[in-house]
Design an enzyme around this catalytic site. Structure first.
Site, PDB file in Angstrom:
ATOM      1  N   GLN A  90     -18.031  -6.275  17.207  1.00  0.00           N
ATOM      2  CA  GLN A  90     -17.221  -6.139  18.206  1.00  0.00           C
ATOM      3  C   GLN A  90     -17.529  -4.534  18.856  1.00  0.00           C
ATOM      4  O   GLN A  90     -17.178  -5.382  20.185  1.00  0.00           O
ATOM      5  CB  GLN A  90     -16.394  -6.607  17.672  1.00  0.00           C
ATOM      6  CG  GLN A  90     -15.524  -8.079  17.063  1.00  0.00           C
ATOM      7  CD  GLN A  90     -15.984  -8.924  17.565  1.00  0.00           C
ATOM      8  OE1 GLN A  90     -15.833  -8.940  18.769  1.00  0.00           O
ATOM      9  NE2 GLN A  90     -16.277 -10.156  17.257  1.00  0.00           N
ATOM     10  N   CYS A 125     -14.467 -16.977  13.609  1.00  0.00           N
ATOM     11  CA  CYS A 125     -15.378 -16.938  12.831  1.00  0.00           C
ATOM     12  C   CYS A 125     -15.277 -18.299  11.620  1.00  0.00           C
ATOM     13  O   CYS A 125     -16.121 -18.081  11.317  1.00  0.00           O
ATOM     14  CB  CYS A 125     -15.962 -15.399  12.062  1.00  0.00           C
ATOM     15  SG  CYS A 125     -16.448 -15.291  14.225  1.00  0.00           S
ATOM     16  N   ASN A 144     -12.148  -7.894  14.835  1.00  0.00           N
ATOM     17  CA  ASN A 144     -12.391  -9.079  16.177  1.00  0.00           C
ATOM     18  C   ASN A 144     -11.345 -10.233  16.106  1.00  0.00           C
ATOM     19  O   ASN A 144     -11.387 -10.512  17.364  1.00  0.00           O
ATOM     20  CB  ASN A 144     -13.789  -9.918  15.451  1.00  0.00           C
ATOM     21  CG  ASN A 144     -13.179 -10.443  13.607  1.00  0.00           C
ATOM     22  OD1 ASN A 144     -12.962  -9.601  12.469  1.00  0.00           O
ATOM     23  ND2 ASN A 144     -13.088 -11.323  13.336  1.00  0.00           N
ATOM     24  N   ALA A 185     -27.041  -9.318  17.775  1.00  0.00           N
ATOM     25  CA  ALA A 185     -27.425  -9.605  19.052  1.00  0.00           C
ATOM     26  C   ALA A 185     -25.906 -10.795  20.113  1.00  0.00           C
ATOM     27  O   ALA A 185     -26.171 -10.388  21.503  1.00  0.00           O
ATOM     28  CB  ALA A 185     -28.907 -10.100  19.226  1.00  0.00           C
TER      29      ALA A 185
HETATM   30  C1  LIG Z   1     -16.762  -8.312  13.234  1.00  0.00           C
HETATM   31  C2  LIG Z   1     -17.333  -8.856  12.871  1.00  0.00           C
HETATM   32  N1  LIG Z   1     -18.051  -9.148  11.477  1.00  0.00           N
HETATM   33  C3  LIG Z   1     -19.137  -9.516  11.136  1.00  0.00           C
HETATM   34  C4  LIG Z   1     -19.897 -11.327  12.129  1.00  0.00           C
HETATM   35  C5  LIG Z   1     -20.575 -12.071  11.576  1.00  0.00           C
HETATM   36  O1  LIG Z   1     -21.970 -11.684  13.046  1.00  0.00           O
HETATM   37  P1  LIG Z   1     -22.754 -13.331  12.413  1.00  0.00           P
HETATM   38  O2  LIG Z   1     -22.151 -14.012  13.291  1.00  0.00           O
HETATM   39  O3  LIG Z   1     -23.773 -12.574  13.429  1.00  0.00           O
HETATM   40  O4  LIG Z   1     -23.568 -12.825  11.298  1.00  0.00           O
HETATM   41  C6  LIG Z   1     -18.341 -11.489  13.294  1.00  0.00           C
HETATM   42  C7  LIG Z   1     -18.824 -12.401  13.774  1.00  0.00           C
HETATM   43  O5  LIG Z   1     -18.079 -13.140  14.811  1.00  0.00           O
HETATM   44  C8  LIG Z   1     -17.158 -10.013  13.497  1.00  0.00           C
HETATM   45  O6  LIG Z   1     -16.783 -10.473  13.804  1.00  0.00           O
END
Ligand SMILES: Cc1ncc(COP(=O)(O)O)c(C=O)c1O
Length: 392
Positions: free
Chosen positions: A182, A329, A154, A203
């Site tokens: 991603q 994140c 990501n 989503a």
């Molecule tokens: C590689 C990856 N895994 C997991 C997630 C988490 O996903 P969610 O926001 O749907 O919980 C993200 C969110 O940025 C991500 O980039």
């Protein structure tokens, strides 16, 4: 107010209008609980839409419909896959292989499992963020029960050799999970050809709503329930289904399958033009991660020497240009990015990672304003910096 230029599509994407239109009736018209489909026609109608969404996801992944379980998003899918496999297969072994560049939604559950007595082995990545499948092979023992390696990173967009890693897992009778949050909706994913046993998707990373995702679990996989309760999702994930979100996810999947190739080519062109212009206009900029096909088409991650990313992002935000730092994140974190550390970015540059992620709603017309503003902001910040050699 002028239109905002949004360059943080890896953090989240706006909902496609067509997805929104499809979702709207499910708030207050088609609101019934699909669990009572046997006795209520209202519920049966909602259930039919949920199954249509499941089919759209299965089509996008080349999976079977019975292998798709709806969740609340990427984080839940990652937790469910990793803990669910570890707990259900503990009698077979207690070793798990992963990488240091995984998302926190994988790293934190692995830490929990380590505290519970599991051994986590981390396969190294190279300076571009790539895992070598042979290195994975070296870490396998007869106690290994799970390999969890992300499809694409990501932060730096590196796309891993999932098919080969999956093949190694399959040959050794080990479950293979990939966090494809991603990639799903952006690059082709085929769980059969790629030898994937479990796959997480979300989503809101491909123009669907937030708070909904799915976990693909290959048939006959030995996995513990993710959520215990009323027995929905064939007993693996209890809880009343988020029908509105699921319908949105299904529509986003259908649109992505039809339009992915066209969008990705356009996005790649904008990304390349943008980075060429940045490099031409601003001295001492270097790319983190790989060039070429093994990088997500919308991802840019670079260092501007002598500039901390935080004040730069704030300045750009004031000018209506929204950019992510190293990792959106874990925004707010004062720690340098674990991904930039893992690919051995020099200590001096660890707080200087800028991530720009292009999406399908960006346009070529935005390139010039971004570059002009970035150049000006960088000049001002460098002029203020005691560490930057003036005149450079
Ligand atoms: C590689 C990856 N895994 C997991 C997630 C988490 O996903 P969610 O926001 O749907 O919980 C993200 C969110 O940025 C991500 O980039």
């Amino acid at each position: 107010m002028n239109k905002v230029i949004y360059l943080d599509n890896a953090a989240t994407t706006p909902v496609d209008r067509r997805v929104l239109e499809k979702m709207l009736p499910f708030f207050s018209e088609k609101f019934a609980n699909p669990a009572t489909k046997w006795t209520s026609s209202l519920s049966k109608e909602v259930d039919d839409y949920i199954e249509e969404a499941r089919e759209n996801i299965a089509n996008l992944l080349n999976a079977d419909v019975e292998e798709i379980y709806f969740t609340s998003g990427g984080t839940e899918s990652d937790n469910a896959a990793i803990k669910g496999i570890a707990w259900a297969n503990r009698d077979k072994g207690s070793e798990i292989i992963s990488t240091h560049i995984e998302h926190e939604a994988v790293l934190r559950p692995l830490e929990t499992l380590a505290r519970q007595g599991f051994t986590i082995k981390f396969v190294p990545v190279d300076s571009k963020g790539f895992v070598y499948p042979d290195e994975v092979k070296k870490l396998i023992t007869k106690h290994t029960i799970l390999i969890s390696i992300m499809h694409a990173n990501n932060e730096i967009g590196s796309i891993e050799a999932i098919e080969e890693i999956g093949k190694i897992a399959r040959e050794n009778g080990i479950y293979f999970h990939t966090d494809a949050v991603q990639t799903v909706g952006h690059v082709p994913v085929d769980v059969k050809a790629m030898n994937i046993d479990l796959l997480s998707l979300s989503a809101h990373k491909f123009y669907g709503p937030k708070g909904v995702g799915a976990l693909f679990v290959r048939r006959d996989t030995n996995i513990a329930p993710f959520m215990e309760g009323g027995g929905q999702e064939r007993g693996l994930r209890s809880g009343t289904l988020n029908s509105t979100g699921i319908v949105g996810l299904g529509e986003a999947a259908k649109i992505a399958k039809a339009e992915m190739a066209f969008n990705e080519e356009r996005i790649r062109k904008i990304r390349d033009t943008l980075f060429e212009s940045i490099q031409r206009e601003i001295p001492e900029v270097y790319l983190n991660g790989a060039e070429g096909e093994k990088r997500l088409s919308g991802n840019l991650n670079f260092v501007i020497k002598g500039i901390r990313s935080e004040p730069l992002l704030t300045t750009m935000n004031e000018r209506g240009i929204v950019i992510g730092g190293g990792s959106a994140c874990s925004a707010g974190s004062k720690e340098p990015s674990h991904v930039l550390r893992a690919i051995a970015v020099p200590d001096d540059d660890l707080f200087s990672g800028i991530r720009m992620t292009i999406g399908k709603f960006n346009s070529e017309d935005e390139v010039m304003p971004i570059v002009i503003n970035l150049k000006d902001a960088v000049k001002k910040l460098r002029d203020l910096s005691p560490f930057w050699m003036k005149g450079d």
